[in-house]
Design an enzyme around this catalytic site. Sequence first.
Site, PDB file in Angstrom:
ATOM      1  N   GLY A   1       7.114   7.729  -5.860  1.00  0.00           N
ATOM      2  CA  GLY A   1       8.689   7.675  -4.750  1.00  0.00           C
ATOM      3  C   GLY A   1      10.166   7.900  -5.986  1.00  0.00           C
ATOM      4  O   GLY A   1      10.763   7.318  -5.552  1.00  0.00           O
TER       5      GLY A   1
ATOM      6  N   ASP B   1       5.516  11.754  -3.997  1.00  0.00           N
ATOM      7  CA  ASP B   1       6.538  11.658  -2.535  1.00  0.00           C
ATOM      8  C   ASP B   1       5.869  11.605  -1.725  1.00  0.00           C
ATOM      9  O   ASP B   1       4.742  12.294  -1.017  1.00  0.00           O
ATOM     10  CB  ASP B   1       8.419  11.609  -3.294  1.00  0.00           C
TER      11      ASP B   1
ATOM     12  N   GLU C   1      18.220  -6.334  -3.068  1.00  0.00           N
ATOM     13  CA  GLU C   1      17.814  -6.590  -5.476  1.00  0.00           C
ATOM     14  C   GLU C   1      17.247  -8.009  -5.470  1.00  0.00           C
ATOM     15  O   GLU C   1      17.805  -9.017  -5.228  1.00  0.00           O
ATOM     16  CB  GLU C   1      19.040  -6.577  -5.585  1.00  0.00           C
TER      17      GLU C   1
ATOM     18  N   GLU D   1      14.774  -0.944 -12.059  1.00  0.00           N
ATOM     19  CA  GLU D   1      15.265  -1.941 -10.795  1.00  0.00           C
ATOM     20  C   GLU D   1      16.480  -3.121 -11.429  1.00  0.00           C
ATOM     21  O   GLU D   1      16.290  -3.312 -12.786  1.00  0.00           O
ATOM     22  CB  GLU D   1      14.636  -2.849  -9.948  1.00  0.00           C
TER      23      GLU D   1
ATOM     24  N   ASP E   1       1.516   9.137   0.828  1.00  0.00           N
ATOM     25  CA  ASP E   1       1.650   7.752   1.318  1.00  0.00           C
ATOM     26  C   ASP E   1       1.592   6.898  -0.293  1.00  0.00           C
ATOM     27  O   ASP E   1       0.346   6.479  -0.202  1.00  0.00           O
ATOM     28  CB  ASP E   1       2.104   7.211   2.189  1.00  0.00           C
ATOM     29  N   MET E   2       2.582   6.434  -0.469  1.00  0.00           N
ATOM     30  CA  MET E   2       2.469   5.249  -1.240  1.00  0.00           C
ATOM     31  C   MET E   2       1.753   3.622  -1.093  1.00  0.00           C
ATOM     32  O   MET E   2       0.867   3.381  -1.690  1.00  0.00           O
ATOM     33  CB  MET E   2       3.688   4.877  -2.482  1.00  0.00           C
TER      34      MET E   2
ATOM     35  N   HIS F   1      13.124  -1.628  -4.342  1.00  0.00           N
ATOM     36  CA  HIS F   1      14.054  -2.605  -3.079  1.00  0.00           C
ATOM     37  C   HIS F   1      14.782  -2.758  -1.822  1.00  0.00           C
ATOM     38  O   HIS F   1      15.207  -3.217  -1.780  1.00  0.00           O
ATOM     39  CB  HIS F   1      15.691  -2.505  -4.754  1.00  0.00           C
ATOM     40  N   ASP F   2      13.453  -1.219  -1.529  1.00  0.00           N
ATOM     41  CA  ASP F   2      13.696  -1.508  -0.312  1.00  0.00           C
ATOM     42  C   ASP F   2      13.145  -1.928   0.309  1.00  0.00           C
ATOM     43  O   ASP F   2      13.116  -1.818   1.742  1.00  0.00           O
ATOM     44  CB  ASP F   2      13.426   0.833  -0.349  1.00  0.00           C
TER      45      ASP F   2
END
Length: 380
Positions: free
Chosen positions: A223, A246, A345, A313, A266-267, A284-285
């Site tokens: 990403g 990504d 978070e 993060e 695609d991760m 965190h997304d």
Amino acid sequence: MEEIQREPLIVFDKNEEDEELQAQIDIWRYTFGFVEQAVVKCAIELGIAEAIDSYGGPITLSQLSSTLKCDPSLLNRIMRFLIHRKIFKAIPMSQDQDSLRSNLTSIATNPTFVSHGYAYAQTPLSRHLMRKGRQSMAAMILFESSPVMLAPWHSLSAHVLANENPSFEKAHGEDLWHFTAENLEHNILLNDAMACDANLTVPAVVKGCSEAFDGLTSLVDVGGGNGTAMQTVVKACPWIRGINFDLPHVIAVSPQCDGLEHVAGDMFESVPRADAAFIMSVLHDWADEECIQILKKCKEAIPKENGRVIIVEAVIEEGGKQGSLKDVGLVLDMIMMAHTHLGKERTLEEWDYVIKMAGFTTYSVKRIPNIVKSVIMAFP
Ligand SMILES: C[S@@+](CC[C@H](N)C(=O)[O-])C[C@H]1O[C@@H](n2cnc3c(N)ncnc32)[C@H](O)[C@@H]1O
Ligand SMILES: COc1ccc(-c2cc(=O)c3c(O)c(O)c(O)cc3o2)cc1
């Protein structure tokens, strides 16, 4: 005569009185908080910082307004606000300069042009508003203040109440990543915005946690956006072959860079193999379940011996000392609530859960001075 019913006066003691006075001042921030972002966005769009920088020294209102081709009286008020907020500064002009100006401005006759006796100059803060340069936060400000990214905030309470459709989907009909895949302008805006944070964060990570990169010959950024982070890593650590991984629409607009290979994918499906995986501002997304899936794919991509996943993060410290970095961390948590589906978070306890559920045996956490993010190294 009828006695007038008066509201009982609220009687404060001295401390309460001081608190109430402060509250009456503080509430303005929440009433008009949007104004400062909007005026800074205006300054970026006008190119005020660039105009002052190109001029090479303090610039007067009339010089700046003619350079920017904008109304001097409105510009004067914009600069007055930005100077008050210490974003630009006013430099007193020498008397001869000032007398020259007062001759010039008498021609203009408009009282607004009366010589102010000062000129405008940059500050370290205004340099962050310039669009070019590693310090730039301009793209991030334009991204966060864009209509697309502001819209979800208006359904935040509905999201909190119902915990159903996340705000971004409610506003745009699909999640941020699908929306970005279908809107090239927004795709570039998002990648440029995230590059601002990468330019701020990655040099600090390479300096503050150099051990993370020791012994690596290859590193995959999961990403990684447009590759800004990996560009910094491979320049600082030329022994590392960087892989920027990504989604296809992001790789399609990512610039080539020596020592860096772009890979689209695609991760959630698979991650390109490397000695280690680097993953910044991605986990965190996502909710815990997706986080664990992503971390498992990262774990599959690295060697069992000496492999590591370098997670960059925020680690939210509940309680503890207050500070501006904690404020940024909590602001980011609100951004995740508004922009993503169950992203957040995480506290150390919450990181411990997802890392262990993904099957990692041990991990370390290192705070990086002066940036909101920490480095969590997870070992298979
Ligand atoms: C907030 S950005 C962080 C970008 C970059 N790591 C940084 O810190 O600047 C999250 C990134 O995750 C990428 N992403 C989202 N879903 C993905 C997926 N399924 N596979 C690979 N990348 C994905 C997005 O395209 C975006 O570049
Ligand atoms: C000035 O200091 C900072 C500015 C911006 C950010 C920041 C970091 C992110 O990871 C991030 C993000 O992932 C995101 O989706 C977003 O919309 C904004 C954002 O901002 C950190 C520090």
